[in-house]
Each structure stands twice: as C-alpha cells, then as structure tokens.
Write an enzyme that holds these catalytic residues in place. Sequence first.
Site, PDB file in Angstrom:
ATOM      1  NE  ARG A  84      -4.002  -1.988   2.086  1.00  0.00           N
ATOM      2  CZ  ARG A  84      -3.810  -3.086   2.826  1.00  0.00           C
ATOM      3  NH1 ARG A  84      -2.789  -3.146   3.645  1.00  0.00           N
ATOM      4  NH2 ARG A  84      -4.652  -4.084   2.722  1.00  0.00           N
ATOM      5  CE  LYS A  92       0.169  14.322 -14.067  1.00  0.00           C
ATOM      6  NZ  LYS A  92      -0.045  14.548 -15.503  1.00  0.00           N
ATOM      7  CG  HIS A 127       0.409  13.286 -25.921  1.00  0.00           C
ATOM      8  ND1 HIS A 127      -0.178  13.900 -24.833  1.00  0.00           N
ATOM      9  CD2 HIS A 127       1.621  12.860 -25.491  1.00  0.00           C
ATOM     10  CE1 HIS A 127       0.654  13.840 -23.794  1.00  0.00           C
ATOM     11  NE2 HIS A 127       1.744  13.234 -24.176  1.00  0.00           N
ATOM     12  CG  HIS A 160       7.476  12.973 -25.045  1.00  0.00           C
ATOM     13  ND1 HIS A 160       6.122  12.897 -25.327  1.00  0.00           N
ATOM     14  CD2 HIS A 160       7.606  13.908 -24.070  1.00  0.00           C
ATOM     15  CE1 HIS A 160       5.478  13.748 -24.537  1.00  0.00           C
ATOM     16  NE2 HIS A 160       6.359  14.373 -23.766  1.00  0.00           N
ATOM     17  CD  GLU A 170       8.317  17.631 -22.067  1.00  0.00           C
ATOM     18  OE1 GLU A 170       7.733  18.693 -21.748  1.00  0.00           O
ATOM     19  OE2 GLU A 170       7.708  16.627 -22.486  1.00  0.00           O
ATOM     20  CE  LYS A 172       5.909  17.875 -13.711  1.00  0.00           C
ATOM     21  NZ  LYS A 172       6.026  16.639 -14.449  1.00  0.00           N
ATOM     22  CD  GLU A 206      -3.034  16.923 -15.609  1.00  0.00           C
ATOM     23  OE1 GLU A 206      -2.445  15.947 -15.137  1.00  0.00           O
ATOM     24  OE2 GLU A 206      -3.026  17.249 -16.791  1.00  0.00           O
ATOM     25  CG  ASN A 235      -0.895  18.348 -21.103  1.00  0.00           C
ATOM     26  OD1 ASN A 235      -0.252  17.409 -21.545  1.00  0.00           O
ATOM     27  ND2 ASN A 235      -1.665  18.252 -20.052  1.00  0.00           N
ATOM     28  CG  HIS A 292       2.776  17.532 -24.076  1.00  0.00           C
ATOM     29  ND1 HIS A 292       3.636  18.609 -23.996  1.00  0.00           N
ATOM     30  CD2 HIS A 292       3.437  16.495 -23.516  1.00  0.00           C
ATOM     31  CE1 HIS A 292       4.756  18.223 -23.403  1.00  0.00           C
ATOM     32  NE2 HIS A 292       4.669  16.944 -23.104  1.00  0.00           N
ATOM     33  NE  ARG A 342       0.905  17.684 -12.734  1.00  0.00           N
ATOM     34  CZ  ARG A 342       1.414  16.879 -11.807  1.00  0.00           C
ATOM     35  NH1 ARG A 342       0.952  16.899 -10.584  1.00  0.00           N
ATOM     36  NH2 ARG A 342       2.378  16.044 -12.100  1.00  0.00           N
TER      37      ARG A 342
HETATM   38  P1  NAD Z   1      13.747   6.417 -21.018  1.00  0.00           P
HETATM   39  O1  NAD Z   1      13.674   6.192 -19.558  1.00  0.00           O
HETATM   40  O2  NAD Z   1      13.245   5.347 -21.903  1.00  0.00           O
HETATM   41  O3  NAD Z   1      15.254   6.781 -21.415  1.00  0.00           O
HETATM   42  C1  NAD Z   1      15.578   6.979 -22.755  1.00  0.00           C
HETATM   43  C2  NAD Z   1      16.691   6.027 -23.229  1.00  0.00           C
HETATM   44  O4  NAD Z   1      17.926   6.450 -22.688  1.00  0.00           O
HETATM   45  C3  NAD Z   1      16.511   4.589 -22.759  1.00  0.00           C
HETATM   46  O5  NAD Z   1      16.924   3.738 -23.782  1.00  0.00           O
HETATM   47  C4  NAD Z   1      17.464   4.481 -21.575  1.00  0.00           C
HETATM   48  O6  NAD Z   1      17.908   3.165 -21.366  1.00  0.00           O
HETATM   49  C5  NAD Z   1      18.580   5.381 -22.015  1.00  0.00           C
HETATM   50  N1  NAD Z   1      19.343   6.003 -20.935  1.00  0.00           N
HETATM   51  C6  NAD Z   1      18.869   6.492 -19.775  1.00  0.00           C
HETATM   52  N2  NAD Z   1      19.834   7.098 -19.100  1.00  0.00           N
HETATM   53  C7  NAD Z   1      20.969   6.983 -19.833  1.00  0.00           C
HETATM   54  C8  NAD Z   1      22.303   7.430 -19.653  1.00  0.00           C
HETATM   55  N3  NAD Z   1      22.652   8.181 -18.606  1.00  0.00           N
HETATM   56  N4  NAD Z   1      23.213   7.109 -20.600  1.00  0.00           N
HETATM   57  C9  NAD Z   1      22.846   6.405 -21.701  1.00  0.00           C
HETATM   58  N5  NAD Z   1      21.591   5.974 -21.932  1.00  0.00           N
HETATM   59  C10 NAD Z   1      20.669   6.262 -21.011  1.00  0.00           C
HETATM   60  O7  NAD Z   1      12.935   7.726 -21.436  1.00  0.00           O
HETATM   61  P2  NAD Z   1      12.854   9.213 -20.899  1.00  0.00           P
HETATM   62  O8  NAD Z   1      12.845  10.038 -22.108  1.00  0.00           O
HETATM   63  O9  NAD Z   1      13.822   9.504 -19.829  1.00  0.00           O
HETATM   64  O10 NAD Z   1      11.407   9.228 -20.226  1.00  0.00           O
HETATM   65  C11 NAD Z   1      10.249   8.969 -20.977  1.00  0.00           C
HETATM   66  C12 NAD Z   1       9.175   8.454 -20.065  1.00  0.00           C
HETATM   67  O11 NAD Z   1       8.924   9.411 -19.047  1.00  0.00           O
HETATM   68  C13 NAD Z   1       7.845   8.198 -20.758  1.00  0.00           C
HETATM   69  O12 NAD Z   1       7.383   6.925 -20.397  1.00  0.00           O
HETATM   70  C14 NAD Z   1       6.944   9.271 -20.206  1.00  0.00           C
HETATM   71  O13 NAD Z   1       5.599   8.852 -20.121  1.00  0.00           O
HETATM   72  C15 NAD Z   1       7.529   9.511 -18.859  1.00  0.00           C
HETATM   73  N6  NAD Z   1       7.234  10.836 -18.312  1.00  0.00           N
HETATM   74  C16 NAD Z   1       6.615  10.907 -17.122  1.00  0.00           C
HETATM   75  C17 NAD Z   1       6.323  12.136 -16.561  1.00  0.00           C
HETATM   76  C18 NAD Z   1       5.689  12.207 -15.214  1.00  0.00           C
HETATM   77  O14 NAD Z   1       5.268  13.286 -14.787  1.00  0.00           O
HETATM   78  N7  NAD Z   1       5.617  11.125 -14.494  1.00  0.00           N
HETATM   79  C19 NAD Z   1       6.654  13.304 -17.238  1.00  0.00           C
HETATM   80  C20 NAD Z   1       7.304  13.201 -18.455  1.00  0.00           C
HETATM   81  C21 NAD Z   1       7.581  11.963 -18.995  1.00  0.00           C
HETATM   82 MG    MG Z   2       6.068  15.574 -21.973  1.00  0.00          MG
END
Ligand code: NAD
Ligand code: MG
Length: 362
Positions: free
Chosen positions: A123, A144, A253, A266, A186, A228, A238, A246, A249, A242
């Site tokens: 939990r 989130k 998206h 992205h 971003e 942020k 949200e 977007n 986006h 918030r």
């Molecule tokens: P990711 O975690 O997939 O990382 C991108 C790539 O880089 C992956 O292949 C990873 O293995 C590689 N990588 C990571 N760190 C590295 C490093 N230091 N050196 C070499 N390679 C490395 O993607 P991301 O772009 O970091 O995040 C995208 C995700 O984040 C999506 O799923 C999205 O929905 C989520 N997200 C969430 C929020 C939120 O508020 N929770 C906000 C924005 C995005």
């Molecule tokens: Mg985004």
Amino acid sequence: MIEWMIETATKRYPLLLGDGAARELPSLLRSLACPPGTKLFIITDDTVAPLYLDEVRATLAAAEYDVYAYIIPSGEAAKSFDNYYACQTAAIKCGLDRRSVIVALGGGVVGDLAGFVAATYMRGIRYIQMPTTLLAHDSAVGGKVAINHPLGKNMIGAFHQPEAVVYDTSFLRTLPERELRSGFAEVIKHALIRDRRFYDWLRAEIKTLADLRGEKLAYCIEKGIDIKASVVREDEKETGVRAHLNFGHTLGHALESELGYGALTHGEAVAVGMLFAVFVSERFYGRSFAEHRLADWFAGYGFPVSLPAAVQTRRLLEKMKGDKKAYAGTVRMVLLCEIGDVEVVELEDDNLLTWLDEFSRQ
Ligand code: NAD
Ligand code: MG
C-alpha cells in the site's frame, strides 16, 4: 552541487543536483531517517545498469545498506504490467518491508514504473528518484507515476511523491544526442509557458545541443524542475494550471500515436506541437511571434519543425479530440499569450482542421 527543497501541496523533499550527487546518497538517506541496514531496492534498465549500477550499489553497500537490484529492459515498452508484476515479485522475494526504500535509477520509464511499484507495494513505501536522462527532470518531480496499458499510455498509475531526487549530472554524459534533444524540448516548454527571462537565457546561451554541458546543463535542469515544481505546487492533482504543462502536447501526443511510438521521440513530437500551438495562438489572438523565429531556433537543435508529409490532418484532429484535456470531444489547447504566459482555450474542429492544413503546407 546544488541542494534545495521541492515543495508540493502534500510534501517537501530535497533535490540534490550536480556532478557527483550520487556519492551523497548515504548522507541523504541518513537525513531521511533511513539508517544503515535499511533495505534498498534499485530498479534500473539494461542500458543504465552496465553504466552506473555498480557505482551506485557500491556507494550504498559501503555505507552498510542492504542493497538489491532489479533490471528491466530499456525502452517505453518496459512500462508494462508484466514488468510491474515482476518487480513486485522480486521485492517480495527480497523481503522488502514498509521501511524499505525503492531507488529509481534511470530515465522517465524507470522512474514511472519504479514509482508505481513503490506507490502500491504494501500500500505504498518510500522511493527516491535518480534521474539519468534530461527528460527525467520533468518526470522525477510532480509525483505522477504510472505504467502503460495496451489501450493507452500511462493509464494505470497513482500520485506518489518521492522522498528525494538525486540528479547526478555526470550520468548524463553517456546520454545519446537524440535523448538529450528529446529532454531539451521539455526545458524549452518550461521556459515558454512560465519564464521569459529563462527563455532569453536559453536563446543566448544554448546555441546548439553541444552547449548542454556542465553548469549550463545543470542550470537548465534546475530551472526546468523549478518551473515544473511551482506549477505542481499550485495544482497537484491536475484540475487547473497543471494543464499548462501540456503546451505542445495536444498535437505532440497525436503525432506520436499516429506515427507509432518511437518514430519521433517524445521531445521531437512536442517540439512540432509547440510550433503548431504558436501558429494557432497567432491566429486565435491575431498577433505575431514571427520576430522570435521559433522554427529556426528549434531547427538549430535538430528538431523537426513541420508535420511529416505522410500524416493526414483529419486523423490528427481525431486523435487530438481524444486528448485528456478535451471535454465532450471539444479540443482544448494550451496557447501562447506572451513568451512566458499561456492559457487553455477551447477550439472548434473546423478552425483546427483549417489551421492544421495551413500548418502542414508551410
Ligand atoms: P527512457 O527512460 O526510456 O530513457 C531513454 C533512453 O535512454 C533509454 O533507452 C534508456 O535506457 C537510455 N538512458 C537512460 N539514461 C541513460 C544514460 N545516462 N546514458 C545512456 N543511456 C541512457 O525515457 P525518458 O525520455 O527519460 O522518459 C520517458 C518516459 O517518461 C515516458 O514513459 C513518459 O511517459 C515519462 N514521463 C513521465 C512524466 C511524469 O510526470 N511522471 C513526465 C514526463 C515523462
Ligand atoms: Mg512531456
């Protein structure tokens, strides 16, 4: 090293940012009432693990923490129910209890998945974000956490704030250029929606992606997180402001989903989305942002600046109507009033389709 407190409506937690921040983990943990002997469960992916897992594990083990690790495949597909379940199984087998702490070592994928594991294991237990991508400046704060369902991205999740964020910028040196660019979109978004001075700084200081190093990179992360966090503080669940996050986006998206995830990163999709949002803002408000030459600026970093020829605007519109901000099928987009100021506006389908067509012919 920069250290400051992130404040949300429900929680205050420290953020450590800088080269070598990971080495500060043990003292940070002690300050969070996690004494040596506490079980720490690191979740990371198979790209990050060979690069940094040993180092982080050794730092923690040397401080006499009881360290376990679980490695998921890298990539968006890993934010799955199967991996969520596998992490829970591993956590139970390692005997994690309610005092244990999960450590999310990786990009947004690891952060979202590990955060959701933490939100639901027994939990809810504590977790720490250790972002290793630039994009994760966005995902590591805000609370989130989620996994994907085959029928929709981030469909299963929770709001669960971390105990701390430890952002070791030296880890970003191995990040591929395309991932750096994706995260930088971003950063630009955060400036455009909220901070004219930061926008001016970006224009002056970050001429190309090669400038995203050292202190400048740390400053981008600091400002991005600050903006942020301030938005999230005002509106944690949200219901209002918030939605400004977007910006770019709605179309972004739609493009990602229409082209298939992975065709554009992205950030690349959001960059085109931001340019379209500005294009619509000019028509909606009857003003011009031409003097800023935003498309040229974006192109300088290697972002796409127009719609791919293959996409049909009518299909994009349908996808935009499915956006989370849409009410009863009416598209609501975040528009730019001034650099640093945005608002949410309802738009009619006919107008949007016309603008999408005009934008695609540019
Ligand atoms: P990711 O975690 O997939 O990382 C991108 C790539 O880089 C992956 O292949 C990873 O293995 C590689 N990588 C990571 N760190 C590295 C490093 N230091 N050196 C070499 N390679 C490395 O993607 P991301 O772009 O970091 O995040 C995208 C995700 O984040 C999506 O799923 C999205 O929905 C989520 N997200 C969430 C929020 C939120 O508020 N929770 C906000 C924005 C995005
Ligand atoms: Mg985004």
